[in-house]
Motif scaffolding. Structure first.
Motif, PDB file in Angstrom:
ATOM      1  N   VAL A 188       0.874  -1.169   0.000  1.00 51.01           N
ATOM      2  CA  VAL A 188       0.000   0.000   0.000  1.00 51.01           C
ATOM      3  C   VAL A 188       0.912   1.220   0.000  1.00 51.01           C
ATOM      4  O   VAL A 188       1.545   1.539   1.013  1.00 51.01           O
ATOM      5  CB  VAL A 188      -0.930   0.031   1.221  1.00 51.01           C
ATOM      6  N   CYS A 189       1.008   1.864  -1.147  1.00 50.80           N
ATOM      7  CA  CYS A 189       1.936   2.989  -1.302  1.00 50.80           C
ATOM      8  C   CYS A 189       1.182   4.314  -1.216  1.00 50.80           C
ATOM      9  O   CYS A 189       0.130   4.471  -1.841  1.00 50.80           O
ATOM     10  CB  CYS A 189       2.652   2.907  -2.649  1.00 50.80           C
ATOM     11  N   VAL A 190       1.752   5.247  -0.465  1.00 55.14           N
ATOM     12  CA  VAL A 190       1.120   6.556  -0.318  1.00 55.14           C
ATOM     13  C   VAL A 190       1.910   7.646  -1.041  1.00 55.14           C
ATOM     14  O   VAL A 190       1.450   8.782  -1.122  1.00 55.14           O
ATOM     15  CB  VAL A 190       0.950   6.926   1.173  1.00 55.14           C
ATOM     16  N   TYR A 191       3.090   7.297  -1.554  1.00 55.72           N
ATOM     17  CA  TYR A 191       3.886   8.242  -2.332  1.00 55.72           C
ATOM     18  C   TYR A 191       4.132   7.661  -3.710  1.00 55.72           C
ATOM     19  O   TYR A 191       4.366   6.449  -3.865  1.00 55.72           O
ATOM     20  CB  TYR A 191       5.219   8.535  -1.643  1.00 55.72           C
ATOM     21  N   LEU A 192       4.083   8.516  -4.715  1.00 55.09           N
ATOM     22  CA  LEU A 192       4.210   8.063  -6.099  1.00 55.09           C
ATOM     23  C   LEU A 192       5.530   7.347  -6.332  1.00 55.09           C
ATOM     24  O   LEU A 192       5.582   6.328  -7.019  1.00 55.09           O
ATOM     25  CB  LEU A 192       4.068   9.253  -7.052  1.00 55.09           C
ATOM     26  N   GLU A 193       6.612   7.873  -5.755  1.00 50.85           N
ATOM     27  CA  GLU A 193       7.922   7.257  -5.980  1.00 50.85           C
ATOM     28  C   GLU A 193       7.994   5.854  -5.382  1.00 50.85           C
ATOM     29  O   GLU A 193       8.739   4.998  -5.855  1.00 50.85           O
ATOM     30  CB  GLU A 193       9.043   8.122  -5.400  1.00 50.85           C
ATOM     31  N   ASP A 194       7.184   5.603  -4.331  1.00 49.53           N
ATOM     32  CA  ASP A 194       7.167   4.264  -3.744  1.00 49.53           C
ATOM     33  C   ASP A 194       6.404   3.280  -4.624  1.00 49.53           C
ATOM     34  O   ASP A 194       6.700   2.083  -4.649  1.00 49.53           O
ATOM     35  CB  ASP A 194       6.523   4.307  -2.352  1.00 49.53           C
ATOM     36  N   LEU A 195       5.414   3.793  -5.339  1.00 52.32           N
ATOM     37  CA  LEU A 195       4.589   2.933  -6.193  1.00 52.32           C
ATOM     38  C   LEU A 195       5.339   2.496  -7.442  1.00 52.32           C
ATOM     39  O   LEU A 195       5.158   1.396  -7.939  1.00 52.32           O
ATOM     40  CB  LEU A 195       3.306   3.668  -6.584  1.00 52.32           C
ATOM     41  N   THR A 196       6.224   3.344  -7.934  1.00 54.15           N
ATOM     42  CA  THR A 196       6.971   3.042  -9.151  1.00 54.15           C
ATOM     43  C   THR A 196       7.843   1.798  -8.953  1.00 54.15           C
ATOM     44  O   THR A 196       8.622   1.704  -8.017  1.00 54.15           O
ATOM     45  CB  THR A 196       7.875   4.217  -9.545  1.00 54.15           C
ATOM     46  N   GLY A 197       7.650   0.839  -9.824  1.00 49.56           N
ATOM     47  CA  GLY A 197       8.456  -0.370  -9.772  1.00 49.56           C
ATOM     48  C   GLY A 197       7.950  -1.425  -8.814  1.00 49.56           C
ATOM     49  O   GLY A 197       8.538  -2.495  -8.698  1.00 49.56           O
TER      50      GLY A 197
END
Length: 210
Positions: A188-197
């Motif tokens: 569960v990602c709350v920041y875009l950079e964490d969601l990437t990849g």
């Protein structure tokens, strides 16, 4: 009562065949009513047309059905067999989610997306495998987040954690905290950079929700 009302509608709309017996008498042959099913939210009437009756008359004179049964109705059919569904009232303003009540509607569907209920209060479900795109829109407070959570809840209960992997992007930081710890949910990602990849397919059986 429903049968008599439908016969009156057929008569008023001239939806019948007329055979003259002699110079004075004539015989009217109406569509044959096969079944009347009175449900909690709607009444369904099935009927067949006699051979020789033009089915276009039903659509042309549909206003007659509305005059007898109201405007909360739908007519379905092709050439001979038709079904008239008359809804008894408006849909409820709120629907209570209960997986046990909708589970039977999901049988045979690979990835069921439950959209809500139709005018007859029947659950509407489609398969995301054959129709992979889903748009949820509406004004603030209309229930978009609630709808999305009900979709995820259904998918989690319907599929095992081996069949379904879910990667969630929660940029509002308020929607998917309840999903943390669920075996199907990989992140569960709350920041875009964490969601990437984050999303990767490890096998042909993986199903990915982004």
């Amino acid at each position: 009562m429903t049968r008599k009302k439908l016969i009156k509608a057929f008569r008023s709309g001239d939806m019948h065949l007329t055979y003259k017996m002699n110079d004075v008498n004539e015989r009217l042959i109406f569509p044959k009513i096969r079944n009347v099913n009175n449900g909690d939210f709607s009444t369904t009437i099935s009927f067949t047309l006699p051979y020789g009756l033009d089915p276009k008359l039903l659509k042309k004179n549909y206003y007659v059905f509305e005059q007898y049964f109201g405007q909360n109705g739908e007519l379905h059919g092709d050439v001979k067999r038709f079904t008239l569904t008359v809804n008894k009232g408006a849909l409820p303003k709120e629907l209570t989610y209960n997986y046990a009540k909708i589970e039977l509607k999901l049988e045979g569907i690979g990835m069921p997306i439950v959209c809500g209920k139709d005018n007859a209060c029947n659950w509407m479900v489609y398969d995301a495998i054959s129709e992979p795109n889903c748009l949820i829109s509406g004004e603030p407070g209309a229930g978009k987040s609630t709808q999305l959570r009900s979709i995820l809840t259904t998918l989690i209960q319907y599929n095992t954690s081996n069949e379904l992997h879910i990667y969630l992007g929660d940029l509002k930081m308020s929607e998917f905290f309840l999903c943390k710890g669920v075996e199907h949910v990989k992140s569960v990602c709350v920041y875009l950079e964490d969601l990437t990849g984050q999303v990767s397919i490890t096998s042909k059986s993986d199903t990915i929700i982004k």
